[in-house]
Write an enzyme that holds these catalytic residues in place. Structure first.
Site, short mmCIF file in Angstrom:
data_model
loop_
_atom_site.label_atom_id
_atom_site.label_comp_id
_atom_site.label_asym_id
_atom_site.label_seq_id
_atom_site.Cartn_x
_atom_site.Cartn_y
_atom_site.Cartn_z
N GLU A 1 0.80 -1.23 0.00
CA GLU A 1 0.00 0.00 0.00
C GLU A 1 0.83 1.28 0.00
OE1 GLU A 1 -2.86 -0.29 3.19
OE2 GLU A 1 -3.79 -2.07 2.33
N ASN B 1 2.24 -5.15 -3.22
CA ASN B 1 0.85 -5.52 -2.91
C ASN B 1 0.04 -4.27 -2.58
OD1 ASN B 1 -0.93 -7.86 -2.27
ND2 ASN B 1 -0.91 -7.06 -0.18
N HIS C 1 -10.02 -6.19 -2.35
CA HIS C 1 -11.11 -5.97 -1.39
C HIS C 1 -12.22 -5.27 -2.17
CE1 HIS C 1 -8.74 -7.30 1.98
NE2 HIS C 1 -7.77 -6.46 1.67
N GLU D 1 -5.89 -10.82 -1.23
CA GLU D 1 -6.70 -10.59 -0.01
C GLU D 1 -8.18 -10.50 -0.38
OE1 GLU D 1 -5.26 -7.23 2.27
OE2 GLU D 1 -3.17 -7.72 1.86
N ASP E 1 -11.95 -10.31 -0.82
CA ASP E 1 -13.27 -10.40 -0.18
C ASP E 1 -14.21 -9.46 -0.92
OD1 ASP E 1 -12.39 -7.93 0.97
OD2 ASP E 1 -12.08 -8.83 2.94
C1 XIL Z 1 -6.27 -6.25 8.22
C2 XIL Z 1 -6.57 -7.40 9.15
O1 XIL Z 1 -7.41 -8.32 8.49
C3 XIL Z 1 -7.22 -6.89 10.42
O2 XIL Z 1 -7.41 -7.95 11.34
C4 XIL Z 1 -6.36 -5.80 11.06
O3 XIL Z 1 -7.02 -5.27 12.18
C5 XIL Z 1 -6.07 -4.69 10.04
O4 XIL Z 1 -5.48 -5.26 8.89
N1 XIL Z 1 -4.77 -4.54 3.65
C6 XIL Z 1 -3.81 -5.38 4.11
C7 XIL Z 1 -4.10 -6.26 5.27
O5 XIL Z 1 -2.73 -5.46 3.51
O6 XIL Z 1 -2.96 -6.49 6.06
C8 XIL Z 1 -5.21 -5.72 6.12
O7 XIL Z 1 -5.53 -6.70 7.10
C9 XIL Z 1 -6.41 -5.39 5.26
C10 XIL Z 1 -6.07 -4.34 4.24
#
Ligand code: XIL
Length: 368
Positions: free
Chosen positions: A159, A200, A237, A267, A269
């Protein structure tokens, strides 16, 4: 009429008892379908602590999930909470679980503005450029060195981009400018020559966005500096109601694949404006299916990771109020329609990747 044994099995068993995501992903030519998971310590806030055994049975199945990522345990906050004081308890929980349950491990995340140890981004840190460079290098050497040989891939920088595609004004950027990015990749490559090194980010799934252009710029920056970068991770996401199409995802990945060897959904969802209804579940299914079909169709796409698989353990409701049900199993452990949607898509595309490669080879032979 006497049924033959395979026919009898086909009649008696519903499709879903045999069709599991990792197995289907492999049959479709991917390396893995995986699920991130957390440690019990970090799930303390979860509303259903009694459901671990059902959760574990699904997670542990090597044919359901062939890969995992620690959602939190390897972040700076946990691995180096004080300068030079490393702690791998949380990270090891998931690394050991991966080994016991026969899963590839994606390791996450080395240099990220969030969940940083307070000593790194406190206003009193007063970093000089050489001191912060040393801290980054030492952190990466310590963590990547410790897990050397265990990680299929590392999210080296996470990020680094703002919503408009410019650099995020993190402590790293504010002190070192963009130079912290190749520095991190070079240190990671030295500490584990075999782990695939990824940039990422979220919001880099659409082909024409400024952020996607930013991700490509980062890859080129690392390469120009002479450091190794192997992949781009699209966090993915997503929102059920405005998700990218298959064509958009394919175009985005093809753009990255011109620069790096691999891409992955890291990641995934797909969150819903609550409450759940037939319409938003159908949108969600379409979003998950687009991810599967695009990944199968782009050879560089190695795999798909959902950010946990059980709604009760998802990060979404805490971070996006009013949204939820973003994963594949509801709170009561029934499956989302998206699960069967992905099963169908994987089955439909089972020969596509192989066929595609063969066709290309044939074409090349013909051209010769
Ligand atoms: C999130 C976790 O799922 C949570 O449990 C935590 O509180 C915050 O981070 N981008 C990422 C992940 O790269 O590491 C994040 O994970 C979600 C967004």
């Amino acid at each position: 009429m006497r049924l033959s044994a395979p026919l009898l099995t086909a009649v008696l068993l519903p499709a879903t008892t045999t069709a599991q995501l990792h197995q289907l992903a492999k049959e479709a030519g991917l390396l893995y379908f995986g699920a991130a998971t957390d440690t019990p310590y970090q799930r303390e806030r979860a509303p259903f602590p009694q459901s671990y055994s059902q959760y574990d049975a699904i997670f542990n199945s090597p044919t359901e999930f062939g890969q995992t990522t620690p959602t939190n345990g390897q972040k700076w906050l946990f691995t180096e909470p004080s300068p030079r004081l490393f702690n791998f308890t949380e990270g090891d929980y998931v690394a050991d679980l991966a080994q016991r349950t026969n899963k590839l491990l994606r390791c996450h995340a080395l240099v990220w503005h969030s969940q940083l140890a307070p000593w790194v981004d406190s206003p009193d840190a007063n970093w000089t450029a050489p001191a912060l460079r040393d801290a980054i290098t030492r952190h990466i050497r310590g963590v990547v060195g410790y897990y050397r040989g265990k990680c299929y891939a590392w999210d080296v920088v996470n990020e680094a981009l703002d919503e408009d595609g410019s650099y995020r004004k993190s402590v790293f950027y504010n002190v070192l400018g963009e130079s912290y990015i190749p520095l991190a990749f070079a240190a990671a490559a030295e500490a584990d020559p075999h782990a695939k090194l990824y940039y990422n980010d979220y919001g880099i799934e659409r082909p024409t966005s400024n952020k996607t252009a930013g991700a490509r710029r980062i890859v080129e920056l690392v390469q120009k500096a002479g450091a190794r970068i192997d992949g781009v991770g699209m966090q993915a996401h997503m929102h059920a109601d405005v998700h990218p199409s298959e064509a958009e995802l394919v175009a985005t990945m093809e753009g990255y694949a011109k620069l790096v060897k691999e891409v992955a959904f890291t990641e995934l969802d797909v969150r819903i404006e609550m409450p759940v209804n037939a319409t938003n579940l159908a949108w969600q299914t379409d979003a998950y299916q687009n991810v599967v079909s695009s990944c199968v169709k782009v050879k560089a796409c190695v795999g798909i990771t959902v950010w946990d698989f059980y709604d009760a353990f998802s990060w979404v409701p805490a971070v996006f109020p009013g949204q939820g049900a973003s994963l594949l199993w509801f709170d009561d452990f029934t499956k989302h329609p998206a699960y069967d949607g992905m099963v169908q898509t994987f089955k439909k595309l089972a020969g596509v990747r192989k066929g595609g490669r063969d066709c290309k080879q044939k074409r090349r032979v013909k051209g010769n």
